[in-house]
Write an enzyme that holds these catalytic residues in place. Sequence first.
Site: not given
Length: 805
Positions: A245, A276, A280, A358, A390, A392, A490, A559, A760
């Site tokens: 990702q 998902f 990342e 988060r 997903r 996060f 964020t 995100a 998400e």
Amino acid sequence: MRQSEGTENLTSRGATPRPSMRDASSRPPATTGGAAVAPVAGDDGTTLRYVHRPLPHDSGVRHVSGTALYIDDIREPEGTLHVALGLSPVARGRLRGLDLAAVRAAPGVVAVLTAADVPGRNDISPANGDEPVFAEQEVLFHGQPVFAVVATTRDAARRAARLATFDIEEEPPSITVEDALARGETVLPDYTFGRGDVEAALSAAPHRLEGVLRIGGQEHFYLEGQAALAVPGEEGDILVHSSTQHPSEVQHIVARVLGIPDAFVTCEVRRMGGGFGGKETQATQWAVIAALAARATGRPCKLRLDRDDDMVVTGKRHDMRADWRVGFDGDGRILGYDIVFNARCGCSADLSQGVVDRTMFHADNAYFLPAARIASRRLKTNTVSNTAFRGFGGPQGMLAVERVMDEIAARLGRDPLDVRKANFYAPGRDETPYGQTVEDTDVLAALVAQLEADCDYRARRRAVTAFNARSRVLKKGLALTPVKFGISFTLTHLNQAGALVHVYQDGSIHLNHGGTEMGQGLFIKVAQVVAEEFGVGIECVRITATTTAKVPNTSPTAASSGSDLNGMAARIAAATIRQRLVEFLCETYDVAEGEVTFRDDRVFFGNESLAFADLVKKAYQARIPLSATGFYRTPAIHWDRAAGRGRPFFYFAYGAACAEVTIDTLTGEYRLDRVDILHDAGRSLNPAIDIGQIEGGFVQGMGWLTTEELVFDAKGRLATHAPSTYKIPVASDVPQDFRVRLFTSANRQPTIYRSKAVGEPPLMLANAVFCAIADAVRAARGDGLAPLDAPATPEAVLRAIVGAL
């Protein structure tokens, strides 16, 4: 299966359509360009041909026919070698020695790589420098890669990897949250924000409660496992095909480990078979090892993890223990809230700063907290480093406060929905604990009111109560829960995107951007935007693989911001070329800019028109540039982490779900009888894609909260490391009565065509299922208590009903 109402309201199976809905069979075809696709009106009154339309996924046919190419489907270059890993047999200890003689002597082995073979830095961490490619002096979790075998076949490499002899001085591992708390081990400093005098608010509150909620982790279980193919080029160049990702991070870290400039590395991704969040940061290590092998051997090298190994060596959703206290009045309105999220982060930091932050941002969910202390501890354990998933971190924060709402309702004897509505953000009660104003409090209130009426919540609540009164063994539960989810990274600097658009002489369009496609429909959405900008058929826009060679310095596709960022960047690039064409027309034909329109594969100006392709050819002959880059950065956001104040989110996406369940009090088994969902996607770019995302996100969230249980033994070994022991939802788990509708509401922020992110937020709609199960447990116990932790497996339900077994 689905019906549509206008351009935005879609209903999935099981729903009773409103009288104004048209059957799906009456929907005009949306698979090609031309007049077959009925236009719709944009917010500014302009006619839109592709945006807001339910076009099919660009790879949908290839997905179901098996012709979509993934990393393992790429034709292997001549001489390709295969890589397998040697994994630590213990969770914690000093690595005193490693005998690889038998490995090197095994048939087919070409090379064996260890930390000593890393020419650059032995570090694949995104930021903290605490994750080695290969363990060097200590091992941090069971299954940590210690070496890699490069062989002529995958089978030969896997067999050879088992021949190593490890000399490890084993130490007692930390496995659980309680282990880490006892040892005081963390991967990052503790962090707290909030407002008001919480202790005073709790002391003065007429009612007080406290409790503990244990929230389990979750395996990503993407259909395509982790994979990478590295191909060496000239003068140290290397091309890496990675299922990631975040292509730019793969590029950067491969270069770091190999000790070469970033520009020597190209990372390319056409599609992933699911991500998902698990691809990342966690895709990087396998791309790095494949690149190391290619560098060492001078030959193409491929690494594809076996499913069991994949589950052992890759991170999960953070599991947490939430310790909470709440004070409230007689109407159930919260006066003070104190919560600590004890997050099991694993052996390194990875993305735990952002994930747990988060969690804290979403500890309020949809509720105004006048006095709040929201704290967190990021605990270090000898388990694989947990990572993005997903939502996060948001799901954990929301689930905790939904438990609190249910506890307040049970204490006061009120309907849980009434308690929730009493605490909703509202005018004058619209500031979050971190200082952001909720500017659209009316949206959630209207959405919940509509769902409450549409699903006939009050009558069903009476029916559930009556059923439970007459049924001794089976008990029903009902819950309607909201979602308020902040959209933006964020980490502020990640809120940027680039795109590249070429228009060729025949009018065809080449589109490239920094977003990656993992089945979520990002590519078709961005293609719709570009087709709309030029007024041409969607078939004229060629979607191409994401590559760092075309669009540099990309942010991860995460995100829920993929369409927001890349759609806007692509629109800016296309608009630049379009403006050049307009100026060329105005100069050549002496018309005003306001007289030029692009539609129906033609360009209209004054009383004349040209086919788009003809205009492009004329522009080329006039030496007008037909290529442009676009860049977009999200406006208005800022976050001061030290002060715990700011506006970390550009906007909020909303939704609500109502779930009805039946449990068997003798076995703990349960059935999900019906689900009603109303979700806010703004003015959806593609309602069909968004409905699919809502359905899939909800089911994935339901799996997290009901069946997907991660079990580590006392030695730190993952016991649930295969489909035989780890249970994701299957088709039979989806309720037969499953009603999904989009809420009609344009985004008040200037997003791409006033749409809202939808990747998400739907996952957290599944909180309704967990709360409904807890509601049924309360009915079974008869004492108002529901000591239920997540996931609510049948065993957990039975324990909650009858006590510890």
